[in-house]
Enzyme design. Structure first.
Site, short mmCIF file in Angstrom:
data_model
loop_
_atom_site.label_atom_id
_atom_site.label_comp_id
_atom_site.label_asym_id
_atom_site.label_seq_id
_atom_site.Cartn_x
_atom_site.Cartn_y
_atom_site.Cartn_z
N GLY A 13 44.87 66.40 79.27
CA GLY A 13 44.50 65.01 79.59
C GLY A 13 44.27 64.82 81.07
N GLY A 16 41.77 62.30 82.21
CA GLY A 16 41.96 60.92 81.75
C GLY A 16 42.42 60.01 82.89
N GLY A 19 45.70 61.27 84.26
CA GLY A 19 45.45 62.66 84.62
C GLY A 19 44.73 62.81 85.95
CE1 TYR A 139 50.92 56.98 72.56
CE2 TYR A 139 52.03 54.89 72.93
CZ TYR A 139 51.44 56.04 73.42
OH TYR A 139 51.37 56.25 74.78
CG ASN A 168 52.63 48.67 78.80
OD1 ASN A 168 53.71 49.02 78.34
ND2 ASN A 168 51.76 47.97 78.10
CG HIS A 182 46.65 49.61 77.65
ND1 HIS A 182 46.07 50.81 77.93
CD2 HIS A 182 47.57 49.87 76.69
CE1 HIS A 182 46.62 51.76 77.20
NE2 HIS A 182 47.54 51.22 76.42
NE ARG A 212 53.89 44.41 76.07
CZ ARG A 212 54.62 43.82 75.13
NH1 ARG A 212 55.79 43.31 75.43
NH2 ARG A 212 54.21 43.75 73.89
CG ASP A 272 53.25 37.29 71.29
OD1 ASP A 272 52.13 37.10 71.79
OD2 ASP A 272 54.09 36.40 71.13
N1 LIG Z 1 48.04 54.23 79.74
C1 LIG Z 1 49.28 53.76 79.63
O1 LIG Z 1 49.56 52.59 79.94
C2 LIG Z 1 50.39 54.66 79.13
C3 LIG Z 1 51.66 54.12 78.91
C4 LIG Z 1 52.70 54.95 78.49
C5 LIG Z 1 52.46 56.29 78.30
N2 LIG Z 1 51.22 56.79 78.50
C6 LIG Z 1 51.00 58.22 78.29
O2 LIG Z 1 50.40 58.79 79.45
C7 LIG Z 1 49.50 59.82 79.06
C8 LIG Z 1 48.14 59.61 79.69
O3 LIG Z 1 47.60 58.38 79.22
P1 LIG Z 1 46.16 57.88 79.70
O4 LIG Z 1 46.14 56.42 79.53
O5 LIG Z 1 45.83 58.50 81.02
O6 LIG Z 1 45.22 58.53 78.59
P2 LIG Z 1 43.62 58.65 78.53
O7 LIG Z 1 42.96 58.08 79.74
O8 LIG Z 1 43.22 58.11 77.19
O9 LIG Z 1 43.36 60.20 78.56
C9 LIG Z 1 43.68 60.96 77.46
C10 LIG Z 1 43.17 62.35 77.68
O10 LIG Z 1 43.58 63.14 76.55
C11 LIG Z 1 42.59 64.09 76.30
N3 LIG Z 1 42.59 64.41 74.86
C12 LIG Z 1 42.63 63.54 73.82
N4 LIG Z 1 42.56 64.21 72.65
C13 LIG Z 1 42.47 65.52 72.97
C14 LIG Z 1 42.34 66.71 72.21
N5 LIG Z 1 42.29 66.67 70.87
N6 LIG Z 1 42.25 67.89 72.86
C15 LIG Z 1 42.27 67.93 74.22
N7 LIG Z 1 42.40 66.85 75.01
C16 LIG Z 1 42.50 65.64 74.38
C17 LIG Z 1 41.27 63.44 76.68
O11 LIG Z 1 40.42 64.46 77.14
P3 LIG Z 1 38.81 64.25 77.23
O12 LIG Z 1 38.60 63.27 78.35
O13 LIG Z 1 38.29 65.61 77.55
O14 LIG Z 1 38.36 63.71 75.90
C18 LIG Z 1 41.67 62.47 77.79
O15 LIG Z 1 41.35 62.99 79.07
C19 LIG Z 1 49.49 59.82 77.54
O16 LIG Z 1 50.31 60.85 77.07
C20 LIG Z 1 50.03 58.47 77.16
O17 LIG Z 1 50.70 58.50 75.92
C21 LIG Z 1 50.17 56.01 78.91
#
Ligand SMILES: NC(=O)c1ccc[n+]([C@@H]2O[C@H](COP(=O)([O-])OP(=O)(O)OC[C@H]3O[C@@H](n4cnc5c(N)ncnc54)[C@H](OP(=O)(O)O)[C@@H]3O)[C@@H](O)[C@H]2O)c1
Length: 315
Positions: A13, A16, A19, A139, A168, A182, A212, A272
């Site tokens: 990721g 992402g 990431g 999830y 979040n 979100h 939140r 909510d």
């Molecule tokens: N965003 C939040 O508020 C939040 C809150 C709590 C926890 N988290 C955790 O933080 C982490 C990062 O979240 P994010 O918001 O940055 O996520 P994101 O922007 O949706 O990025 C997810 C990444 O996962 C990769 N991915 C998805 N399916 C895949 C697969 N089958 N094989 C290989 N790669 C795959 C995607 O790669 P591609 O780009 O190549 O498709 C993408 O780069 C996650 O584990 C999430 O659960 C996030």
């Protein structure tokens, strides 16, 4: 010598939202860009065993961020994929990492693993005291199983797996697509567009009463780096900002940052989600010296600037 400069690091990721910030943070703390492995889902599908095996090859540290997920609406529309993808990716990746002899596995878990009615502030000790809020459960529980897996692997194999419970996040690079986003990016987009088109009312989901906590994404990246460097415990650790705001106050703060002066109408037919969210962040401070630095108003302003500057590329 930096902790990172002789290590080969897999950041799943890594392209992402979080990431990209983490990769930037690692490089500015001594990681070599050539030694960072960032698999893309269209080439390496981490839901497959072969994808996991190829991703962990010759790697010293795995930081597992890859996810199938989104906002509350995404979770409602995709509960099955959310459960299956996140469980199967994590379980196979950790097993492949163990077989490869990886030194450390850093798991990005989620606040959605907490029970729906956790006493506030959420303490790590309360993680198992109930079932999560229903829309988040597939999830939150899929990710929670990876905490169990990490603890079992540590007990039986001495495998060094750590589990961070992330709150979040928001910030530049967030997903502004209204279908999946979100609350922060969704409201920034709605207010910016309403202001531009002269609309004087914006609809907001829910009653506004839920609370939140929000962690600026670059702060989250810093917390993950510090945990990867300094924390080797089996207990999960909250990664948050230690602040709480109601969705109503958040919406008003975003409207102010954007300069939207119209009315907010609350659509109480929409869920909510979890009633309150606030993490106890003392363990992260005690164990690896992490404290969030960015004030909400500053972070919101930077997120809005990012949205406005990148609108041409945002769908
Ligand atoms: N965003 C939040 O508020 C939040 C809150 C709590 C926890 N988290 C955790 O933080 C982490 C990062 O979240 P994010 O918001 O940055 O996520 P994101 O922007 O949706 O990025 C997810 C990444 O996962 C990769 N991915 C998805 N399916 C895949 C697969 N089958 N094989 C290989 N790669 C795959 C995607 O790669 P591609 O780009 O190549 O498709 C993408 O780069 C996650 O584990 C999430 O659960 C996030």
């Amino acid at each position: 010598m930096s902790f990172w400069n002789d290590k080969r690091v897999l950041v799943t990721g890594g392209a992402g939202f979080l990431g990209k910030h983490l990769v930037e943070n690692l490089i500015s703390n001594g990681a070599s860009a050539d030694a960072l492995v960032i698999p893309r889902s269209n080439e390496t599908d981490l839901r497959t065993w072969d994808g996991c095996v190829s991703a962990v090859k010759d790697v010293d540290i795995v930081i597992h961020l890859a996810v199938t997920g989104g906002g509350i609406d995404f979770n409602r529309r995709h509960p099955a994929e959310t459960f299956y993808d996140n469980a199967v990716m994590g379980i196979q990746l950790m097993e492949a990492a163990r077989r490869e002899g990886v030194d450390k596995f850093v798991m990005a878990g989620t606040i959605c693993s907490y029970p729906k009615h956790t006493p506030v502030p959420f303490r790590e000790e309360d993680l198992w005291n109930g079932y999560p809020e229903e829309t988040n459960a597939p999830y939150g529980l899929a990710k929670k199983m990876l905490l169990v897996q990490g603890q079992a692997y540590r007990a039986q194999y001495g495998f060094n797996s750590i589990h961070l419970l992330l709150v979040n996040m928001y910030g530049p690079g967030d997903d502004f697509d209204l279908k999946d986003s979100h609350v922060v990016p969704a409201l920034i987009r709605k207010f910016v567009e309403a202001k531009e088109s002269g609309v004087d009312e914006v609809e907001v989901w829910g009653t506004g009463k839920a609370s939140r906590e929000f962690l600026y994404v670059a702060d989250a990246a810093e917390g993950i780096r510090l945990a990867a460097e300094k924390y080797d415990g089996s207990e999960p650790v909250n990664l948050g900002a230690g602040m709480e705001i109601t969705v109503k106050d958040l919406a008003e703060a975003i409207a102010e940052v954007v300069g939207f002066e119209g009315r907010l109408s609350w659509d109480a037919t929409k869920p909510d989600g979890q009633p309150r969210r606030l993490l106890d962040v003392s363990r992260a401070k005690d164990e690896f010296g992490f404290e969030a630095r960015t004030q909400l108003k500053d972070g919101l302003a930077r997120t809005m600037e990012y949205f406005v500057a990148n609108r041409g590329t945002i769908s």
